[in-house]
Design a protein around this motif. Structure first.
Motif, PDB file in Angstrom:
ATOM      1  N   GLU A  40      57.389  41.108  28.267  1.00  0.00           N
ATOM      2  CA  GLU A  40      57.087  40.664  29.619  1.00  0.00           C
ATOM      3  C   GLU A  40      56.780  41.868  30.483  1.00  0.00           C
ATOM      4  N   SER A  54      54.370  40.058  37.036  1.00  0.00           N
ATOM      5  CA  SER A  54      53.526  39.147  36.294  1.00  0.00           C
ATOM      6  C   SER A  54      54.315  38.672  35.095  1.00  0.00           C
ATOM      7  N   ARG A  55      54.400  37.362  34.919  1.00  0.00           N
ATOM      8  CA  ARG A  55      55.119  36.794  33.792  1.00  0.00           C
ATOM      9  C   ARG A  55      54.172  35.915  32.998  1.00  0.00           C
ATOM     10  N   THR A  56      54.221  36.056  31.684  1.00  0.00           N
ATOM     11  CA  THR A  56      53.403  35.236  30.815  1.00  0.00           C
ATOM     12  C   THR A  56      54.312  34.392  29.945  1.00  0.00           C
ATOM     13  N   VAL A  62      50.173  32.386  33.419  1.00  0.00           N
ATOM     14  CA  VAL A  62      50.670  33.641  33.967  1.00  0.00           C
ATOM     15  C   VAL A  62      51.104  33.390  35.402  1.00  0.00           C
ATOM     16  N   THR A  72      50.751  30.566  39.849  1.00  0.00           N
ATOM     17  CA  THR A  72      50.624  30.450  38.401  1.00  0.00           C
ATOM     18  C   THR A  72      49.185  30.129  38.074  1.00  0.00           C
TER      19      THR A  72
END
Length: 121
Positions: A40, A54-56, A62, A72
């Motif tokens: 992450e 930023s989170r995937t 994302v 998102t």
């Protein structure tokens, strides 16, 4: 410094690899991680209190978090990727001008598979 810009169609994986390479060049050599599992990622702002992350997730979505707000996105497998490097030099050509780089990801909402998912973060 001359203005430079380019835009091309790339896969999500190709865009990610380009941005990883840019980040590796941006980081001083001694600070670069030798870990190949990037996991992450997060982007931290400068010394100000604003945090950008930023989170995937595993679903390819994302989430970008800036301060108390988030968005998102769910880009398609192929999208338009642009890079622009520009300079705003002072009138006298002195060192007071600004320089910057802008990365852009663009796609049509019609290219994204939709679902009926609702979420609050």
């Amino acid at each position: 410094m001359a203005d430079v810009s380019a835009e091309t169609e790339k896969t999500r994986a190709e865009v990610a690899e380009y941005l990883h390479e840019f980040a590796d060049e941006l980081s001083p050599q001694q600070e670069r991680s030798t870990d190949t599992d990037r996991g992450e990622g997060s982007l931290m702002g400068d010394d100000r209190s604003t945090t950008e992350e930023s989170r995937t997730g595993n679903d390819g979505k994302v989430t970008v978090i800036v301060g108390n707000e988030s968005a998102t996105i769910n880009p398609p497998k192929t999208l338009s990727f642009g890079v622009e490097v520009d300079a705003d030099d002072s009138l006298l050509g002195g060192p007071t001008g600004e320089r910057g780089v802008v990365f852009s990801l663009n796609w049509s909402s019609e290219d994204v598979e939709t679902d009926d998912e609702l979420g609050i973060e």
